[in-house]
Design a protein around this motif. Structure first.
Motif, short mmCIF file in Angstrom:
data_model
loop_
_atom_site.label_atom_id
_atom_site.label_comp_id
_atom_site.label_asym_id
_atom_site.label_seq_id
_atom_site.Cartn_x
_atom_site.Cartn_y
_atom_site.Cartn_z
N LEU A 255 0.84 -1.20 0.00
CA LEU A 255 0.00 0.00 0.00
C LEU A 255 0.87 1.25 0.00
CD1 LEU A 255 -2.80 1.34 0.19
CD2 LEU A 255 -2.60 1.15 2.68
N ARG A 256 1.91 1.22 0.78
CA ARG A 256 2.80 2.38 0.90
C ARG A 256 3.56 2.66 -0.39
NH1 ARG A 256 5.74 5.84 3.35
NH2 ARG A 256 7.86 5.60 4.10
N SER A 257 4.01 1.60 -1.06
CA SER A 257 4.83 1.79 -2.26
C SER A 257 4.00 1.87 -3.55
CB SER A 257 5.83 0.64 -2.39
OG SER A 257 5.16 -0.56 -2.67
N GLY A 258 2.73 1.51 -3.48
CA GLY A 258 1.89 1.53 -4.67
C GLY A 258 1.92 0.22 -5.43
N ALA A 259 2.44 -0.84 -4.81
CA ALA A 259 2.55 -2.14 -5.48
C ALA A 259 1.24 -2.92 -5.47
CB ALA A 259 3.65 -2.96 -4.82
N LEU A 260 0.26 -2.50 -4.71
CA LEU A 260 -1.03 -3.18 -4.71
C LEU A 260 -1.79 -2.83 -5.98
CD1 LEU A 260 -2.25 -2.73 -1.03
CD2 LEU A 260 -1.17 -4.71 -2.05
N VAL A 261 -2.74 -3.66 -6.35
CA VAL A 261 -3.53 -3.40 -7.54
C VAL A 261 -4.27 -2.08 -7.36
CG1 VAL A 261 -5.47 -4.23 -8.92
CG2 VAL A 261 -3.78 -5.85 -8.02
N ASN A 262 -4.20 -1.25 -8.39
CA ASN A 262 -4.78 0.08 -8.29
C ASN A 262 -5.31 0.46 -9.68
OD1 ASN A 262 -5.48 2.60 -7.40
ND2 ASN A 262 -3.40 3.40 -7.38
N LEU B 142 -3.37 15.63 4.55
CA LEU B 142 -4.03 16.79 5.17
C LEU B 142 -3.00 17.81 5.69
CD1 LEU B 142 -6.97 15.05 7.07
CD2 LEU B 142 -7.06 16.36 4.94
N ALA B 143 -1.84 17.30 6.10
CA ALA B 143 -0.77 18.20 6.58
C ALA B 143 -0.01 18.84 5.42
CB ALA B 143 0.18 17.43 7.49
N GLY B 144 -0.20 18.31 4.22
CA GLY B 144 0.47 18.87 3.06
C GLY B 144 1.87 18.32 2.82
N THR B 145 2.23 17.27 3.51
CA THR B 145 3.57 16.69 3.33
C THR B 145 3.64 15.69 2.19
OG1 THR B 145 3.14 14.97 4.97
CG2 THR B 145 4.16 17.01 5.76
N GLU B 146 2.49 15.23 1.71
CA GLU B 146 2.46 14.32 0.57
C GLU B 146 1.17 14.52 -0.20
OE1 GLU B 146 1.25 10.06 1.08
OE2 GLU B 146 2.09 10.42 3.06
N LYS B 147 1.19 14.08 -1.45
CA LYS B 147 0.01 14.22 -2.31
C LYS B 147 -0.83 12.96 -2.34
CE LYS B 147 2.04 17.67 -5.29
NZ LYS B 147 2.38 18.06 -6.63
N GLY B 148 -0.39 11.91 -1.66
CA GLY B 148 -1.15 10.68 -1.61
C GLY B 148 -0.82 9.71 -2.71
N ARG B 149 0.11 10.09 -3.57
CA ARG B 149 0.54 9.18 -4.63
C ARG B 149 1.63 8.29 -4.08
NH1 ARG B 149 0.94 13.56 -9.31
NH2 ARG B 149 -1.25 13.60 -9.85
N PRO B 150 1.43 7.00 -4.11
CA PRO B 150 2.43 6.08 -3.56
C PRO B 150 3.78 6.23 -4.23
CG PRO B 150 0.41 4.91 -4.04
CD PRO B 150 0.25 6.28 -4.59
N ASP B 151 3.80 6.51 -5.53
CA ASP B 151 5.06 6.59 -6.24
C ASP B 151 5.85 7.86 -5.90
OD1 ASP B 151 4.01 8.02 -9.35
OD2 ASP B 151 2.78 7.69 -7.58
N ASN B 152 5.26 8.79 -5.17
CA ASN B 152 5.96 10.01 -4.78
C ASN B 152 6.70 9.88 -3.47
OD1 ASN B 152 5.16 11.32 -7.05
ND2 ASN B 152 3.57 12.54 -6.09
N LEU B 153 6.67 8.72 -2.84
CA LEU B 153 7.37 8.54 -1.58
C LEU B 153 8.83 8.25 -1.86
CD1 LEU B 153 4.69 6.36 0.19
CD2 LEU B 153 5.15 8.77 0.56
N GLU B 154 9.69 9.18 -1.50
CA GLU B 154 11.11 9.07 -1.81
C GLU B 154 11.82 8.00 -0.99
OE1 GLU B 154 9.92 12.14 -0.47
OE2 GLU B 154 9.27 12.81 -2.43
N ASP B 155 11.32 7.70 0.18
CA ASP B 155 12.04 6.82 1.08
C ASP B 155 11.67 5.35 0.94
OD1 ASP B 155 9.58 7.67 1.99
OD2 ASP B 155 10.01 7.16 4.05
N ILE B 156 11.00 4.98 -0.11
CA ILE B 156 10.65 3.57 -0.34
C ILE B 156 11.85 2.87 -0.93
CG2 ILE B 156 9.15 2.00 -1.65
CD1 ILE B 156 7.73 3.39 0.63
N VAL C 134 -1.60 -3.05 10.25
CA VAL C 134 -0.58 -2.42 9.40
C VAL C 134 -1.24 -1.64 8.27
CG1 VAL C 134 1.32 -2.90 7.80
CG2 VAL C 134 1.24 -4.07 9.99
N LEU C 135 -2.21 -2.24 7.58
CA LEU C 135 -2.91 -1.52 6.51
C LEU C 135 -3.58 -0.26 7.02
CD1 LEU C 135 -4.57 -4.30 4.33
CD2 LEU C 135 -2.88 -2.64 3.60
N GLY C 136 -4.28 -0.37 8.15
CA GLY C 136 -4.96 0.79 8.72
C GLY C 136 -3.99 1.89 9.13
N THR C 137 -2.86 1.51 9.70
CA THR C 137 -1.87 2.50 10.12
C THR C 137 -1.23 3.19 8.93
OG1 THR C 137 -1.43 1.21 12.11
CG2 THR C 137 0.22 2.84 11.49
N VAL C 138 -0.87 2.42 7.90
CA VAL C 138 -0.27 3.02 6.71
C VAL C 138 -1.26 3.97 6.04
CG1 VAL C 138 0.56 2.51 4.37
CG2 VAL C 138 1.37 1.16 6.30
#
Length: 169
Positions: free
Chosen positions: A68-75, A155-169, A142-146
């Motif tokens: 879910l975090r990395s965007g590897a789930l079916v979407n 909501l805080a503006g630190t990410e856009k919600g796109r899994p592929d935009n997470l630099e630390d994956i 784990v799913l709920g926490t992620v």
């Protein structure tokens, strides 16, 4: 606040990666033992098949959150991402919030399922099934926490919600 969210997210990712790797290592070892037993190199071991299945459950328990975090789930986002802004962001926020609500609402049922396992024993390994049924509880937690961390980050503006935009994956 942003620092706390990032620390929690990185900590959860670290724990999930290690647990996923350990579960995968157990699967590899159990399958090698099965192959050696079937080929006659060693005596056949009855518990290796059961251990493989149980390790797979734990692999999924921690790996689903990483997916879910990395965007590897079916979407399916062809329609959503084609909409004009801010609709794609809103739909990603809604999706993450719905995932969190769904996962956390199922936690009591998963805990009940785990308690049922205390009265059962795995036939070959001889361990209480609550240790195996706990994988369902961990998967949902784990799913709920992620998903919750994604909602807070959006909501805080630190990410856009796109899994592929997470630099630390």
């Amino acid at each position: 606040m942003q620092r706390l969210i990032k620390t929690l997210s990185l900590g959860l990712t670290w724990v999930a990666r290690i647990a996923t790797g350990l579960a995968f290592l157990v699967i590899i070892i159990a399958v090698v033992i099965q192959l050696l037993g079937r080929s006659g190199v060693i005596d056949s071991v009855i518990w290796s098949e059961e251990l493989t299945r149980f390790a797979l459950l734990w692999l999924v328990a921690f790996g689903a959150g990483l997916g879910l975090r990395s965007g590897a789930l079916v979407n399916v986002d062809i329609f959503c991402e084609a909409l004009p802004e801010p609709w794609p962001w809103r739909l990603r926020l809604f999706s993450a919030a719905l995932t969190a609500v769904f996962a956390f609402s199922l936690l009591p049922s998963a805990a009940f399922f785990m308690r049922i396992g205390a009265r059962q024993t795995a036939p070959a390994l001889g361990i209480h099934m609550n240790w195996i049924h706990a994988s369902a509880l961990v998967t949902l937690a784990v799913l709920g926490t992620v998903a919750t961390l994604r909602v807070i980050g959006m909501l805080a503006g630190t990410e856009k919600g796109r899994p592929d935009n997470l630099e630390d994956i």
